[in-house]
Design a protein around this motif. Sequence first.
Motif, PDB file in Angstrom:
ATOM      1  N   ARG A  66      -5.821  -2.597   1.188  1.00  0.00           N
ATOM      2  CA  ARG A  66      -6.789  -3.477   0.519  1.00  0.00           C
ATOM      3  C   ARG A  66      -6.316  -4.933   0.436  1.00  0.00           C
ATOM      4  O   ARG A  66      -6.814  -5.697  -0.393  1.00  0.00           O
ATOM      5  CB  ARG A  66      -7.089  -2.939  -0.882  1.00  0.00           C
ATOM      6  N   HIS A  70      -9.150  -7.102  -1.309  1.00  0.00           N
ATOM      7  CA  HIS A  70      -8.884  -7.332  -2.728  1.00  0.00           C
ATOM      8  C   HIS A  70      -7.831  -8.425  -2.971  1.00  0.00           C
ATOM      9  O   HIS A  70      -8.093  -9.377  -3.701  1.00  0.00           O
ATOM     10  CB  HIS A  70      -8.427  -6.027  -3.404  1.00  0.00           C
ATOM     11  N   TYR A  71      -6.682  -8.263  -2.361  1.00  0.00           N
ATOM     12  CA  TYR A  71      -5.588  -9.201  -2.644  1.00  0.00           C
ATOM     13  C   TYR A  71      -5.973 -10.634  -2.278  1.00  0.00           C
ATOM     14  O   TYR A  71      -5.924 -11.538  -3.114  1.00  0.00           O
ATOM     15  CB  TYR A  71      -4.336  -8.778  -1.874  1.00  0.00           C
ATOM     16  N   TYR A 109      -4.104  -5.080 -13.225  1.00  0.00           N
ATOM     17  CA  TYR A 109      -3.833  -5.399 -11.823  1.00  0.00           C
ATOM     18  C   TYR A 109      -2.875  -4.367 -11.241  1.00  0.00           C
ATOM     19  O   TYR A 109      -3.072  -3.873 -10.126  1.00  0.00           O
ATOM     20  CB  TYR A 109      -3.232  -6.801 -11.714  1.00  0.00           C
ATOM     21  N   TYR A 113      -4.718  -1.977  -8.636  1.00  0.00           N
ATOM     22  CA  TYR A 113      -4.421  -2.438  -7.273  1.00  0.00           C
ATOM     23  C   TYR A 113      -3.006  -2.060  -6.831  1.00  0.00           C
ATOM     24  O   TYR A 113      -2.822  -1.314  -5.863  1.00  0.00           O
ATOM     25  CB  TYR A 113      -4.606  -3.951  -7.148  1.00  0.00           C
TER      26      TYR A 113
END
Length: 264
Positions: A66, A70-71, A109, A113
């Motif tokens: 991701r 996302h990042y 986070y 994630y």
Amino acid sequence: MTLSVYASDALAAAILAVGTDKFSEALHRWMGAACVFDNIAIIAFFQSCGPQVLMTHARDSRVFERIDSHYVKGAYMLDPFYGLHQKQAADGVHRLTEVAPDQFQRNEYFKSYYANTTLIDELAFFSRLSSSSSITVCIGRDATTGSRFSPKDYMTAQNIAPVVNALVKANWSGLTSETQSEPEDIVEHLRQRLSVDQSINLSPRQAQVALLILQGHSSISIGLTLGISPQTVKVLRKQLYRKCQISSQGELYYLVAPYLSEAG
């Protein structure tokens, strides 16, 4: 620093690859001969826009699954290694556990994630290219081996750090962001977007506290960062939660995350 014949040859190849499209892989091969790691990511950070991923490699696909979705889209703002860029840290190698906020593993986070990457430990070779750009070469241990870097591993990384950083600067000295714009104040961006979209009017200090909470700072750590007392931080946190009509850090994360993406 003592290198094997293979590592010496790999270093020579990396030097010769400077300025070519083969450099990233050559750097990877040399570092892999000098250190033992499961994955590597080379990321450029800028003041005026989001990061640029220059290279990734991992045996476990989950590690970087991701990173683009996302990042790069905003989660990087909560990454302790991005904090090195913001603070204009000195060149060198940094261990995640040494630079992460005191409650990093408790924040949303990390839970939503970072934990999904299966990363267990990370070392970042940090190179500042200019006042507005920097590069981190991150090597990590993940579920592939399930082990952390040992003190000996860390010492090896410290020994090769000057060479890694010199090579990075030689290869990417002229790197600039793909989009040129004025640096955006993320705190002010959050205030404006929350006001317009949610009718939530935060003070600058409350917005600062919100961002630090999401990065994983405790009240004591926030106080030290902002130069205020932990008690004042607690008052600001209560005001923040009341204005946002939330009761947890998780709710704060999901309220603010979309605006981090916009700012990135």
